[in-house]
Design an enzyme around this catalytic site. Structure first.
Site, PDB file in Angstrom:
ATOM      1  N   ARG B 118      76.545 -64.728 -72.120  1.00 31.67           N
ATOM      2  CA  ARG B 118      75.718 -64.957 -70.844  1.00 31.67           C
ATOM      3  C   ARG B 118      76.026 -66.173 -70.149  1.00 31.67           C
ATOM      4  O   ARG B 118      75.266 -67.018 -69.312  1.00 31.67           O
ATOM      5  CB  ARG B 118      74.154 -64.753 -70.796  1.00 31.67           C
ATOM      6  CG  ARG B 118      73.649 -63.459 -71.294  1.00 31.67           C
ATOM      7  CD  ARG B 118      72.151 -63.139 -71.090  1.00 31.67           C
ATOM      8  NE  ARG B 118      71.887 -62.019 -71.572  1.00 31.67           N
ATOM      9  CZ  ARG B 118      71.508 -62.117 -72.895  1.00 31.67           C
ATOM     10  NH1 ARG B 118      71.259 -63.124 -73.727  1.00 31.67           N
ATOM     11  NH2 ARG B 118      71.084 -60.624 -73.525  1.00 31.67           N
ATOM     12  N   LYS B 140      83.868 -68.934 -57.445  1.00 27.99           N
ATOM     13  CA  LYS B 140      84.360 -67.617 -57.584  1.00 27.99           C
ATOM     14  C   LYS B 140      85.084 -67.240 -58.830  1.00 27.99           C
ATOM     15  O   LYS B 140      86.238 -68.072 -59.146  1.00 27.99           O
ATOM     16  CB  LYS B 140      85.003 -67.109 -56.427  1.00 27.99           C
ATOM     17  CG  LYS B 140      84.030 -67.240 -55.214  1.00 27.99           C
ATOM     18  CD  LYS B 140      84.718 -66.419 -53.959  1.00 27.99           C
ATOM     19  CE  LYS B 140      83.897 -66.393 -52.920  1.00 27.99           C
ATOM     20  NZ  LYS B 140      84.839 -65.807 -51.614  1.00 27.99           N
ATOM     21  N   GLU B 182      97.464 -72.581 -47.482  1.00 32.08           N
ATOM     22  CA  GLU B 182      95.883 -72.727 -47.525  1.00 32.08           C
ATOM     23  C   GLU B 182      95.526 -74.335 -47.163  1.00 32.08           C
ATOM     24  O   GLU B 182      94.611 -74.572 -46.604  1.00 32.08           O
ATOM     25  CB  GLU B 182      95.522 -72.521 -49.059  1.00 32.08           C
ATOM     26  CG  GLU B 182      95.429 -70.982 -49.200  1.00 32.08           C
ATOM     27  CD  GLU B 182      94.369 -70.169 -48.704  1.00 32.08           C
ATOM     28  OE1 GLU B 182      93.333 -70.646 -48.586  1.00 32.08           O
ATOM     29  OE2 GLU B 182      94.414 -68.957 -48.936  1.00 32.08           O
ATOM     30  N   LYS B 224      86.746 -78.006 -48.601  1.00 31.50           N
ATOM     31  CA  LYS B 224      86.178 -76.965 -49.160  1.00 31.50           C
ATOM     32  C   LYS B 224      84.838 -77.106 -49.887  1.00 31.50           C
ATOM     33  O   LYS B 224      83.857 -76.321 -49.713  1.00 31.50           O
ATOM     34  CB  LYS B 224      87.175 -76.339 -50.236  1.00 31.50           C
ATOM     35  CG  LYS B 224      86.436 -74.647 -50.662  1.00 31.50           C
ATOM     36  CD  LYS B 224      87.514 -73.822 -51.620  1.00 31.50           C
ATOM     37  CE  LYS B 224      86.785 -72.438 -51.944  1.00 31.50           C
ATOM     38  NZ  LYS B 224      87.776 -71.702 -52.593  1.00 31.50           N
ATOM     39  N   GLU B 234      77.648 -67.843 -50.366  1.00 27.73           N
ATOM     40  CA  GLU B 234      78.618 -67.087 -49.323  1.00 27.73           C
ATOM     41  C   GLU B 234      77.746 -66.407 -48.480  1.00 27.73           C
ATOM     42  O   GLU B 234      77.768 -65.103 -48.300  1.00 27.73           O
ATOM     43  CB  GLU B 234      79.730 -66.261 -50.030  1.00 27.73           C
ATOM     44  CG  GLU B 234      80.773 -66.062 -49.051  1.00 27.73           C
ATOM     45  CD  GLU B 234      82.054 -65.508 -49.666  1.00 27.73           C
ATOM     46  OE1 GLU B 234      81.773 -64.752 -50.743  1.00 27.73           O
ATOM     47  OE2 GLU B 234      83.025 -65.566 -49.421  1.00 27.73           O
ATOM     48  N   ARG B 238      80.542 -70.057 -45.124  1.00 28.26           N
ATOM     49  CA  ARG B 238      81.856 -70.124 -46.243  1.00 28.26           C
ATOM     50  C   ARG B 238      82.819 -69.193 -45.612  1.00 28.26           C
ATOM     51  O   ARG B 238      83.984 -69.223 -45.924  1.00 28.26           O
ATOM     52  CB  ARG B 238      81.204 -69.794 -47.345  1.00 28.26           C
ATOM     53  CG  ARG B 238      82.112 -69.826 -48.561  1.00 28.26           C
ATOM     54  CD  ARG B 238      81.551 -70.091 -49.807  1.00 28.26           C
ATOM     55  NE  ARG B 238      82.412 -69.974 -51.091  1.00 28.26           N
ATOM     56  CZ  ARG B 238      82.162 -70.300 -52.240  1.00 28.26           C
ATOM     57  NH1 ARG B 238      80.845 -70.215 -52.618  1.00 28.26           N
ATOM     58  NH2 ARG B 238      82.970 -69.878 -53.242  1.00 28.26           N
ATOM     59  N   ASN B 242      87.677 -67.937 -44.611  1.00 32.86           N
ATOM     60  CA  ASN B 242      88.632 -66.803 -44.610  1.00 32.86           C
ATOM     61  C   ASN B 242      89.442 -66.751 -43.313  1.00 32.86           C
ATOM     62  O   ASN B 242      90.265 -65.800 -42.966  1.00 32.86           O
ATOM     63  CB  ASN B 242      87.869 -65.553 -44.384  1.00 32.86           C
ATOM     64  CG  ASN B 242      87.195 -65.398 -45.737  1.00 32.86           C
ATOM     65  OD1 ASN B 242      87.736 -65.517 -46.813  1.00 32.86           O
ATOM     66  ND2 ASN B 242      85.886 -64.917 -45.695  1.00 32.86           N
ATOM     67  N   HIS B 245      92.434 -64.713 -43.039  1.00 36.03           N
ATOM     68  CA  HIS B 245      92.707 -63.824 -44.108  1.00 36.03           C
ATOM     69  C   HIS B 245      92.334 -62.491 -43.632  1.00 36.03           C
ATOM     70  O   HIS B 245      92.877 -61.440 -44.332  1.00 36.03           O
ATOM     71  CB  HIS B 245      91.495 -63.937 -44.989  1.00 36.03           C
ATOM     72  CG  HIS B 245      91.821 -65.398 -45.831  1.00 36.03           C
ATOM     73  ND1 HIS B 245      92.104 -66.586 -45.381  1.00 36.03           N
ATOM     74  CD2 HIS B 245      92.061 -65.383 -47.175  1.00 36.03           C
ATOM     75  CE1 HIS B 245      92.212 -67.543 -46.537  1.00 36.03           C
ATOM     76  NE2 HIS B 245      92.309 -66.678 -47.485  1.00 36.03           N
ATOM     77  N   HIS B 249      94.976 -59.861 -44.639  1.00 41.53           N
ATOM     78  CA  HIS B 249      94.578 -58.869 -45.520  1.00 41.53           C
ATOM     79  C   HIS B 249      95.368 -57.492 -45.051  1.00 41.53           C
ATOM     80  O   HIS B 249      95.681 -56.642 -45.877  1.00 41.53           O
ATOM     81  CB  HIS B 249      93.089 -58.672 -45.371  1.00 41.53           C
ATOM     82  CG  HIS B 249      92.342 -57.603 -46.222  1.00 41.53           C
ATOM     83  ND1 HIS B 249      92.089 -57.927 -47.496  1.00 41.53           N
ATOM     84  CD2 HIS B 249      92.283 -56.356 -46.226  1.00 41.53           C
ATOM     85  CE1 HIS B 249      91.625 -56.773 -48.197  1.00 41.53           C
ATOM     86  NE2 HIS B 249      91.783 -55.701 -47.416  1.00 41.53           N
ATOM     87  N   HIS B 262     100.011 -64.102 -51.148  1.00 39.25           N
ATOM     88  CA  HIS B 262      98.723 -64.185 -50.370  1.00 39.25           C
ATOM     89  C   HIS B 262      99.010 -65.305 -49.482  1.00 39.25           C
ATOM     90  O   HIS B 262      98.580 -65.206 -47.977  1.00 39.25           O
ATOM     91  CB  HIS B 262      97.684 -64.631 -51.291  1.00 39.25           C
ATOM     92  CG  HIS B 262      96.408 -64.875 -50.724  1.00 39.25           C
ATOM     93  ND1 HIS B 262      95.624 -63.730 -50.128  1.00 39.25           N
ATOM     94  CD2 HIS B 262      95.484 -66.082 -50.788  1.00 39.25           C
ATOM     95  CE1 HIS B 262      94.554 -64.337 -49.549  1.00 39.25           C
ATOM     96  NE2 HIS B 262      94.511 -65.590 -50.006  1.00 39.25           N
TER      97      HIS B 262
END
Lengths: 358, 358
Positions: B118, B140, B182, B224, B234, B238, B242, B245, B249, B262
């Site tokens: 955990r 993340k 980025e 960031k 998020e 936040r 993106n 993105h 995508h 990416h």
């Protein structure tokens, strides 16, 4: 209906306890706002209660997953299976996972909810006494690994817990008694007045009296919640909840987790821990007798399997409650008061183990 | 060495940025106190840097796991493999998982650390520019599912991030440029002064000048971190991260996540988003030109694959940034300022997509 608010700040949630809450047609829809719901259950519980849950949530999209029943299915593979169903149905971040069943279903479904899209909501509908008094509070979710129990998991709080005492009518009597072991544990560790109440109402509980069950569940959850709130991520005080578990762990491991129910092993472990507390002069022998009597009345005074003290010690040693090589134990300072300590003479431990296991 | 403190309360941690931090013999041992360490890496990065890490931590127990290199290996099966090694070596709750590599290794090792018992500690040693500016902040972690990227994961903050700019010398130039996409994103969305700095120092960055790299990484992480601190899980702001993105995508999905890196897709997506912002009268055409020029200089002005506007829209629609059926987009209100909005005329989106994809 009794309602206990677990005050975890922004993750606060209610525990609702009462007779027929799953079938009253209002508790479930009022408690769950999600439109997309994954109902995780097992092949034993689903035929009994899944339709009630579906009926109560008939205006939502409810997708079913039924796992095989049993602790041996609490695996990462089955988490993967639950996640597959969530993905296949394109469930979004605002969906909710319901765990309908005992601790295995709750732990596995809760962990799946914790992992899906880095955490979606989940609700517990526990259908065993053990899960109603134990898994409802604490936010522990997870699965077993071949190398050990609950080695994989997350802390993930439910949005709501709904404990329908009517579901205990379909629970095997042996499992009810095993659940009572955990109820008795809360009393022994935290609340001597509750211990007195249990001694008075044990027959009502065994007869499934709804009001008695609701009170026992409520008070157990309340006592556990008080500890968890002070120690959410298990740094200290929460260890007291493991009373009886270290000795019990030796029994479960020795018997391969098949013959003994967890609660039965904990009951035996609590008696051993109480006895050791008495050997150390912490607890009068009459109190040990009182513990033994209550467990006997609950059908829980079961002799541990035979093994040498050193074997028992070895089996206890693989337990997670080990720090720096020395086994720390939860001992009773009095009925209703416990301590977590590595400060005891080794020969007292050896003598206790010899007495019970040899 | 630059040091950025990510002030997440009790989960606060430092990001250390500088040349040769992995091999200086002091940064690693001073930053990591655990005795039992699992070093997760891949078959490309491990031969280059694993020995430096082992040498720096020679007084600890370091167990190695090397995963195959590539996004396609960011799976729950490989998490299971990492967990197996942790269990097999009887790592306790006080152990630590190191991620040595790019984003795939960081996400997978971080998620493994989040799940083991955990949650055990983990440290990031990012060896790509993208992971140094992106995965270092935000907590993340996770893996892909056949049904979608990053669908399985957890928020789990590292204890420390050590970004050694010397590792970028072994990074393919194309990946360096993709990482710069980025960096440019942070400037476009949050900080026009940083954009000016990038325009001045782009050649230094492409020439791997240590001081320029350290500043670009520091400022990107700082920008960031400011957003993440205001929106850890998020919910809102936040989403600005993106930028580029959603359009990107569509490119990545159309090309099966194989041809485009990416960062390359994000670069193309940023240009499309800037152009759409201009069509809506939010941004002067000269600013779009400024974006295009910088991306060109970085080798990132790449034409998107041909497809119809409706196909592109469809591919954008499966993105997680969809609410109630309508695609929300991050658009520029000015260089250095962005908004997340569903409030735009559909024909502006269609016209933009036709311009770039058709």
């Amino acid at each position: 209906m009794l309602k206990l608010e677990v005050a975890l700040g922004e993750r606060a949630y209610p525990i609702l306890i009462g007779e027929s809450l799953l079938s009253d047609g209002k508790t479930l829809p009022a408690s769950i706002s999600a439109q997309d719901i994954l109902l995780v259950s097992n092949t034993t519980v689903a035929p009994l209660y899944a339709d009630r849950v579906r009926d109560a949530l008939q205006d939502r999209r409810v997708v079913d997953v039924r796992l095989p029943d049993g602790e041996q299915h609490k695996t990462l593979d089955n988490v993967s299976r639950v996640l597959d169903v969530l993905v296949a149905n394109r469930f979004g971040r605002d969906s909710l996972v319901i765990a309908l069943g005992g601790g295995v279903v709750g732990d596995l479904a809760g962990f799946s909810a914790a992992c899906y899209q880095r955490g979606v909501a989940f609700a517990q509908l526990p259908t065993t006494l053990l899960s109603q008094v134990d898994s409802s509070v604490g936010g522990k979710t997870g699965v077993n690994h071949p190398g050990g129990k609950n080695l994989i998991g997350a802390f993930h709080q439910p949005r709501v817990v709904i404990s329908d005492t009517a579901t205990l009518r379909t629970l095997p009597a042996r499992e009810l008694r095993a659940g009572l072991a955990e109820v008795i544990k809360y009393a022994l560790v935290f609340d001597v007045a509750f211990l007195g109440w249990l001694e008075q109402h044990l027959d009502d509980l065994l007869a499934l009296d709804a009001a008695a069950l609701a009170h026992a569940i409520y008070r157990s959850c309340e006592l556990k919640a008080q500890v968890v709130l002070r120690d959410e991520h298990e740094q200290g005080e929460r260890a007291l909840l493991n009373f009886g578990h270290t000795f019990g762990h030796a029994i479960e491991t020795a018997t391969g987790y098949t013959e003994w129910l967890h609660g039965e092993a904990v009951a035996a472990g609590m008696l051993i821990a109480a006895d050791m507390s008495s050997r150390l002069g912490l607890l009068p022998a009459s109190d040990v007798q009182r513990v033994r009597l209550l467990l006997q009345r609950a059908g829980l005074a079961i002799d541990p399997p035979r093994m040498t003290a050193s074997r028992a010690m070895q089996l206890m040693g693989v337990d997670k409650k080990v720090r720096a090589g020395r086994i720390r134990l939860v001992l009773l300072e009095a009925l209703g008061r416990a301590r977590f300590t590595a400060d005891y003479p080794d020969d007292a431990l050896a003598a206790t183990l010899t007495e019970y296991f040899d």
